[in-house]
Design a protein around this motif. Structure first.
Motif, PDB file in Angstrom:
ATOM      1  N   ARG A   1       0.806  -1.211   0.000  1.00 32.02           N
ATOM      2  CA  ARG A   1       0.000   0.000   0.000  1.00 32.02           C
ATOM      3  C   ARG A   1       0.845   1.270   0.000  1.00 32.02           C
ATOM      4  O   ARG A   1       0.562   2.222   0.714  1.00 32.02           O
ATOM      5  CB  ARG A   1      -0.944   0.000   1.199  1.00 32.02           C
ATOM      6  CG  ARG A   1      -1.812  -1.245   1.213  1.00 32.02           C
ATOM      7  CD  ARG A   1      -3.270  -1.000   1.243  1.00 32.02           C
ATOM      8  NE  ARG A   1      -3.770  -0.060   0.261  1.00 32.02           N
ATOM      9  CZ  ARG A   1      -5.041   0.310   0.228  1.00 32.02           C
ATOM     10  NH1 ARG A   1      -5.882  -0.151   1.080  1.00 32.02           N
ATOM     11  NH2 ARG A   1      -5.439   1.145  -0.690  1.00 32.02           N
TER      12      ARG A   1
ATOM     13  N   ILE B   1       1.189   3.548  -2.181  1.00 28.57           N
ATOM     14  CA  ILE B   1       0.528   4.767  -2.659  1.00 28.57           C
ATOM     15  C   ILE B   1      -0.289   5.389  -1.541  1.00 28.57           C
ATOM     16  O   ILE B   1      -0.244   6.592  -1.322  1.00 28.57           O
ATOM     17  CB  ILE B   1      -0.463   4.454  -3.792  1.00 28.57           C
ATOM     18  CG1 ILE B   1       0.122   3.461  -4.757  1.00 28.57           C
ATOM     19  CG2 ILE B   1      -0.903   5.723  -4.478  1.00 28.57           C
ATOM     20  CD1 ILE B   1      -0.954   2.841  -5.617  1.00 28.57           C
TER      21      ILE B   1
ATOM     22  N   HIS C   1       0.129   9.089   0.001  1.00 24.59           N
ATOM     23  CA  HIS C   1      -0.922  10.111   0.019  1.00 24.59           C
ATOM     24  C   HIS C   1      -1.208  10.575   1.445  1.00 24.59           C
ATOM     25  O   HIS C   1      -1.396  11.756   1.704  1.00 24.59           O
ATOM     26  CB  HIS C   1      -2.205   9.552  -0.601  1.00 24.59           C
ATOM     27  CG  HIS C   1      -2.184   9.567  -2.092  1.00 24.59           C
ATOM     28  ND1 HIS C   1      -2.212  10.729  -2.813  1.00 24.59           N
ATOM     29  CD2 HIS C   1      -2.132   8.565  -2.998  1.00 24.59           C
ATOM     30  CE1 HIS C   1      -2.190  10.440  -4.107  1.00 24.59           C
ATOM     31  NE2 HIS C   1      -2.124   9.128  -4.242  1.00 24.59           N
TER      32      HIS C   1
ATOM     33  N   PHE D   1     -10.412  23.355   1.966  1.00 25.65           N
ATOM     34  CA  PHE D   1     -11.218  22.681   0.949  1.00 25.65           C
ATOM     35  C   PHE D   1     -10.366  21.770   0.070  1.00 25.65           C
ATOM     36  O   PHE D   1     -10.810  20.705  -0.343  1.00 25.65           O
ATOM     37  CB  PHE D   1     -11.977  23.706   0.104  1.00 25.65           C
ATOM     38  CG  PHE D   1     -13.204  24.205   0.786  1.00 25.65           C
ATOM     39  CD1 PHE D   1     -14.367  23.435   0.787  1.00 25.65           C
ATOM     40  CD2 PHE D   1     -13.202  25.411   1.474  1.00 25.65           C
ATOM     41  CE1 PHE D   1     -15.501  23.877   1.452  1.00 25.65           C
ATOM     42  CE2 PHE D   1     -14.338  25.850   2.136  1.00 25.65           C
ATOM     43  CZ  PHE D   1     -15.493  25.090   2.128  1.00 25.65           C
ATOM     44  N   ASP D   2      -9.151  22.194  -0.153  1.00 25.11           N
ATOM     45  CA  ASP D   2      -8.238  21.354  -0.934  1.00 25.11           C
ATOM     46  C   ASP D   2      -7.972  20.035  -0.214  1.00 25.11           C
ATOM     47  O   ASP D   2      -8.051  18.957  -0.798  1.00 25.11           O
ATOM     48  CB  ASP D   2      -6.925  22.119  -1.172  1.00 25.11           C
ATOM     49  CG  ASP D   2      -5.872  21.243  -1.812  1.00 25.11           C
ATOM     50  OD1 ASP D   2      -6.243  20.468  -2.718  1.00 25.11           O
ATOM     51  OD2 ASP D   2      -4.702  21.324  -1.415  1.00 25.11           O
TER      52      ASP D   2
ATOM     53  N   ARG E   1      -9.067  16.181  -1.292  1.00 22.42           N
ATOM     54  CA  ARG E   1      -8.121  15.075  -1.440  1.00 22.42           C
ATOM     55  C   ARG E   1      -8.459  13.914  -0.540  1.00 22.42           C
ATOM     56  O   ARG E   1      -8.223  12.757  -0.877  1.00 22.42           O
ATOM     57  CB  ARG E   1      -6.698  15.580  -1.234  1.00 22.42           C
ATOM     58  CG  ARG E   1      -6.210  16.307  -2.493  1.00 22.42           C
ATOM     59  CD  ARG E   1      -4.916  17.007  -2.322  1.00 22.42           C
ATOM     60  NE  ARG E   1      -3.934  16.147  -1.659  1.00 22.42           N
ATOM     61  CZ  ARG E   1      -2.955  16.618  -0.917  1.00 22.42           C
ATOM     62  NH1 ARG E   1      -2.812  17.919  -0.754  1.00 22.42           N
ATOM     63  NH2 ARG E   1      -2.108  15.808  -0.353  1.00 22.42           N
TER      64      ARG E   1
ATOM     65  N   ILE F   1     -11.510  13.052   0.182  1.00 27.55           N
ATOM     66  CA  ILE F   1     -12.609  12.377  -0.514  1.00 27.55           C
ATOM     67  C   ILE F   1     -12.048  11.499  -1.627  1.00 27.55           C
ATOM     68  O   ILE F   1     -12.431  10.332  -1.788  1.00 27.55           O
ATOM     69  CB  ILE F   1     -13.597  13.412  -1.089  1.00 27.55           C
ATOM     70  CG1 ILE F   1     -14.339  14.101   0.055  1.00 27.55           C
ATOM     71  CG2 ILE F   1     -14.589  12.744  -2.036  1.00 27.55           C
ATOM     72  CD1 ILE F   1     -15.165  15.292  -0.388  1.00 27.55           C
ATOM     73  N   GLN F   2     -11.091  12.039  -2.361  1.00 30.96           N
ATOM     74  CA  GLN F   2     -10.494  11.258  -3.446  1.00 30.96           C
ATOM     75  C   GLN F   2      -9.753  10.042  -2.912  1.00 30.96           C
ATOM     76  O   GLN F   2      -9.796   8.962  -3.492  1.00 30.96           O
ATOM     77  CB  GLN F   2      -9.541  12.140  -4.256  1.00 30.96           C
ATOM     78  CG  GLN F   2     -10.300  13.120  -5.131  1.00 30.96           C
ATOM     79  CD  GLN F   2      -9.395  14.162  -5.745  1.00 30.96           C
ATOM     80  OE1 GLN F   2      -8.204  14.210  -5.444  1.00 30.96           O
ATOM     81  NE2 GLN F   2      -9.955  14.997  -6.594  1.00 30.96           N
TER      82      GLN F   2
ATOM     83  N   ALA G   1     -12.288   7.488  -2.025  1.00 32.96           N
ATOM     84  CA  ALA G   1     -12.889   6.901  -3.217  1.00 32.96           C
ATOM     85  C   ALA G   1     -11.905   5.985  -3.942  1.00 32.96           C
ATOM     86  O   ALA G   1     -12.284   4.940  -4.450  1.00 32.96           O
ATOM     87  CB  ALA G   1     -13.367   7.993  -4.166  1.00 32.96           C
ATOM     88  N   THR G   2     -10.648   6.372  -3.975  1.00 35.18           N
ATOM     89  CA  THR G   2      -9.728   5.593  -4.806  1.00 35.18           C
ATOM     90  C   THR G   2      -8.962   4.541  -4.023  1.00 35.18           C
ATOM     91  O   THR G   2      -8.637   3.490  -4.561  1.00 35.18           O
ATOM     92  CB  THR G   2      -8.705   6.506  -5.516  1.00 35.18           C
ATOM     93  OG1 THR G   2      -7.980   7.230  -4.539  1.00 35.18           O
ATOM     94  CG2 THR G   2      -9.393   7.464  -6.458  1.00 35.18           C
ATOM     95  N   GLN G   3      -8.664   4.790  -2.771  1.00 32.71           N
ATOM     96  CA  GLN G   3      -7.819   3.828  -2.046  1.00 32.71           C
ATOM     97  C   GLN G   3      -8.586   2.961  -1.050  1.00 32.71           C
ATOM     98  O   GLN G   3      -8.027   2.072  -0.428  1.00 32.71           O
ATOM     99  CB  GLN G   3      -6.671   4.556  -1.333  1.00 32.71           C
ATOM    100  CG  GLN G   3      -5.744   5.271  -2.293  1.00 32.71           C
ATOM    101  CD  GLN G   3      -5.111   4.326  -3.305  1.00 32.71           C
ATOM    102  OE1 GLN G   3      -4.690   3.217  -2.960  1.00 32.71           O
ATOM    103  NE2 GLN G   3      -5.070   4.723  -4.555  1.00 32.71           N
ATOM    104  N   GLN G   4      -9.856   3.209  -0.890  1.00 33.46           N
ATOM    105  CA  GLN G   4     -10.689   2.401  -0.004  1.00 33.46           C
ATOM    106  C   GLN G   4     -10.018   2.085   1.328  1.00 33.46           C
ATOM    107  O   GLN G   4      -9.813   0.921   1.659  1.00 33.46           O
ATOM    108  CB  GLN G   4     -11.071   1.091  -0.702  1.00 33.46           C
ATOM    109  CG  GLN G   4     -11.724   1.279  -2.043  1.00 33.46           C
ATOM    110  CD  GLN G   4     -10.796   0.914  -3.187  1.00 33.46           C
ATOM    111  OE1 GLN G   4      -9.952   0.053  -3.047  1.00 33.46           O
ATOM    112  NE2 GLN G   4     -10.936   1.566  -4.311  1.00 33.46           N
TER     113      GLN G   4
END
Lengths: 287, 221, 273
Positions: free
Chosen positions: B3, B5, B9, B58-59, B63, B65-66, B69-72
């Motif tokens: 993991r 990535i 992040h 907000f930025d 991120r 949220i992303q 959504a992408t890395q669960q």
């Protein structure tokens, strides 16, 4: 109650089915064992060093069957020499290269039917084409070519099956690496299909060399003063020799016939065994 | 590393949270300094720059949220992201308090300060220290420190109490000071709220580490 | 006193790559009379991972196989429109398919190592392309296994059968086999669908590492995987008259948090397909 009765009935059916299937298998195996044992018992008496290494004398009444053994051996090699490359190459062409259209379907159908052509027809075909038209005369060459034609159908069919059994994923893996089609066939497909191809070829050849009818027409001789010295010579062969000693020579001792039959049987069976060994060796090497 | 990535992040999000914290700390310190010096230009700048804090929040939220959504993310990974989502809201609100202090400063116009500032800068200093330590505790996943910090909120509360009484005293003595005293009271109140928000961050640290929601050292105000 | 309003510009976590590696415009693919791909125009960035998602039968695999002309193997497949690698037309009459496939490697759904040793598997491509110096081959094999994060695990069984490896190792071997040919693009057709979760995560990490040097296009029906691993995501549609239509294409972060097309939204939220 009903249920248990039905269960009982199912059990009985099961037993009957099992019995029938076992019986059928037995009916297949029994004659084979009977023939082998019978020939072994009756023929082993005549097997001697002289019988295996001497040429026949007095129309086969005396002496041995050495030239016939050698002739059959030559025939085997000749047949393999012609049938193996032609059979395997055409199988490769048909499976790997030919487009799937009505023509290839027709060719496939012809090949399957070729296997069903009676062997005497092959003999006459060989006589017409090789002996007369191509002027090879009655010879080892003509007989090898004739038997090769007969074996071809089976070789192609079994080779095609062996080639088609190679998973598509291997071909795709190789092609995707930038290998050409021929490289793929040579380095990936053929090594995989080899055991199947070899088994099929050997079985087809051993069946062909057991045949009497085709060689009868194209060059087998009953008695020859010497072994064939070139492919264009006439030759003796075990099946034909057996046919002659069993039917054409009055007063032939029975044990000579059985002895000849035993040798023929041993030659064919040992050839088949060899096929199995080769196949097994390939499996071992192949990971 | 498994993991990789996600770890990458998460680490960059942590860094951004620290950056946001830094911006907020600076805004608080500057707002008090501008008040002390009655520097209206500086106060205006702080008000203008609050939008940067909001944008940063907000930025980071986007991120998070992303990343969800992408890395669960699951379990602790998920709690860490949820904690960030809460913490940035707290930080943004602290920035708003600093902006509020600056607006009060501007409202006071050219009136002089009621009295020299002593307790209010001390409150600010303590609140900023609590904020800084709670963010460090979050990054280091230091549960012990996170449990310790909210107890120090009592100091801020005590200062707030003192400022309150002092200003009431001024107002009783001379009603003409009421408006100027009220301004300072708002300032002190904003600082008190900032310290409370720092304890919220500590609660998130404990939640991330243990998975349990605990209310630590509830403020009296 | 809380004053804030206004739109926020989204700052992408992964900066948009500049160079386009693969480009299709107006591509239609037919199998006989069946149309598998419809008017697809897409630009796939270099050194990034692009995921193709969509329900089963939507043409994902057909789409992937456009780029190394594996569809050629299928009887009566026909391609319209243009497909380009850098600026080389892939479906030009003069295109050397063998050369193309050296530049565009492929990893398949089921690990398909050849029934040979690990070494021979990796050396297969280079050997076919004329390398037969033993020492050079050894270097290539070692480097490729290393890049595929497999060297440590197979160091002691390089000359053993590739089939003795686990599923995940076999798939990484297949990746090493592709790397040995030194391609520019790696196509992956559901590379993890036959693997367990741990092996899957290993492959995903490997893909991330490889994307620094290679352009990767992956087909997957595992949406989470597409989300985890890719930089760009394309969603292909499947419906009676719309099979093989490109519904949406964009940065993965955006497609998975804020899809523009309602069909993408309902697919990735699991409401159809």
């Amino acid at each position: 109650m009903i249920r248990s009765e039905r269960g009982h009935g199912a059990k009985a059916t099961e037993r009957i089915a099992f019995g029938l299937l076992a019986l059928a298998t037995f009916l297949v195996v029994a004659p084979v064992i009977y023939i082998v044992v019978f020939i072994l018992v009756n023929g082993s008496g005549s097997i001697s060093w002289e019988f295996l290494t001497q040429a026949p004398r007095h129309r086969g009444l005396e002496g041995g069957i050495f030239p016939a053994i050698v002739g059959t051996f030559y025939l085997m090699i000749g047949t393999l020499l012609f049938a193996l490359p032609v059979g395997v190459f055409s199988a490769i062409y048909l499976t790997e290269y030919a487009r799937r259209n009505w023509l290839t379907r027709l060719i496939n159908l012809s090949i399957v039917n070729l296997a069903g052509v009676p062997s005497i027809v092959f003999g006459l075909f060989g006589l017409g084409l090789f002996v007369l038209a191509m002027r090879s005369g009655s010879s080892l060459l003509a007989a090898s070519l004739t038997l090769a034609c007969q074996a071809l159908a089976m070789i192609i069919t079994t080779s095609r099956e062996a080639l088609m059994a190679v998973p598509r994923s291997y071909r795709e893996g190789s092609l995707a690496l930038g290998a050409t089609k021929w490289q793929t066939v040579l380095h990936v497909v053929l090594p995989q299909a080899m055991p199947g191809i070899i088994t099929g070829t050997v079985l087809a050849t051993s069946r062909a060399i057991g045949e009497t009818a085709p060689i009868l027409a194209v060059g087998a001789a009953f008695l020859l003063p010497s072994l064939p010295s070139s492919p264009l010579d006439q030759f003796m062969a075990l099946p034909y020799h057996l046919y002659i000693v069993a039917t054409q020579v009055p007063g032939m001792p029975e044990r000579t016939m059985w002895g000849t039959a035993l040798v023929l049987l041993v030659v064919v069976l040992s050839f088949n065994t060899m096929a199995m060994v080769v196949r097994w060796r390939f499996r071992q090497r192949r990971v | 590393m498994p993991r990789a990535i996600y770890e990458k992040h998460l680490k960059s999000l942590h860094e951004d949270v620290l950056q946001l914290g830094d911006m907020v700390e600076k805004a608080i310190n500057h707002s008090i300094e501008a008040l002390k010096k009655r520097d209206l230009a500086m106060a205006k700048q702080i008000v203008e720059e609050d939008v940067n804090i909001n944008n940063k929040r907000f930025d980071i939220e986007q991120r998070c949220i992303q990343l969800i959504a992408t890395q669960q993310p699951m379990a602790k990974d998920l709690r860490a992201i949820i904690a960030i989502l809460h913490i940035i809201v707290d930080l943004e609100r602290m920035g708003d308090y600093a902006e509020g202090i600056s607006r009060i400063n501007i409202l006071m116009g050219d009136e002089p300060l009621l009295k020299p500032l002593i307790d209010i800068p001390r409150m600010a200093q303590k609140a900023v220290e609590m904020l800084d330590r709670s963010l460090q505790a979050f990054i280091k996943e230091d549960v012990e420190e996170a449990r310790r910090i909210p107890k120090e909120d009592d100091e801020v509360d005590a200062l707030w109490n003192q400022v309150y009484r002092e200003l009431i005293f001024f107002m009783i003595q001379d009603p003409r000071t009421i408006s100027r005293a009220t301004y300072l009271m708002w300032v002190a109140h904003n600082l008190e709220r900032i310290a409370d928000r720092a304890t919220n961050i500590c609660e998130r640290v404990v939640f991330t580490a243990t998975g349990k929601m605990e209310e630590i050292g509830a403020s009296r105000y | 006193m809380v004053i804030f309003s206004g739109e926020i510009e989204r700052i992408p976590a992964v900066p948009a790559p500049e160079k386009i590696k693969l480009r299709t415009s107006g591509v239609n693919l037919f199998y006989g009379t069946f149309q598998a791909l419809r008017n697809i125009s897409i630009e796939i960035p270099a050194q990034a991972i692009t995921a193709i998602i969509g329900p089963s039968g939507c043409g994902k695999t057909s789409f992937l196989r456009l780029f190394n002309r594996m569809n050629d193997l299928i009887h009566n497949a026909r391609v319209e429109g243009s497909v380009e690698l850098d600026d080389m037309p892939i479906y030009d009459q003069n295109t050397d398919v063998v050369e193309l496939r050296k530049r565009v490697g492929m990893v398949f759904q089921k690990p398909n190592p050849f029934p040979m040793s690990v070494f021979d598997n990796v050396a297969f491509g280079p050997r076919r392309h004329g390398k037969d110096n033993r020492k050079e081959l050894e270097e290539i094999v070692e480097r490729s296994l290393h890049r595929a994060a497999l060297l440590d695990e197979v160091k002691d069984k390089i000359h053993e059968s590739a089939l003795s490896l686990s599923g995940g190792q076999q798939q990484r071997l297949c990746i090493a086999r592709v790397l040995a040919v030194d391609p520019e693009v790696i196509l992956m057709d559901e590379p993890c669908s036959a693997l367990d979760p741990v092996a899957t995560l290993k492959i995903e990490d490997l893909m991330r590492a490889l994307s620094e040097n290679y352009t990767i296009v992956i087909v997957t029906h595992n949406m989470q995987q597409a989300a985890r691993v890719s930089d760009m995501a394309a969603f292909l549609m499947m419906a009676d008259d719309k099979t093989g239509e490109l519904v949406e294409y964009g940065p993965t972060n955006r497609v998975f948090t804020n899809p523009k097309d309602p069909r993408t939204e309902s697919y990735i939220t699991g409401r159809f397909g």
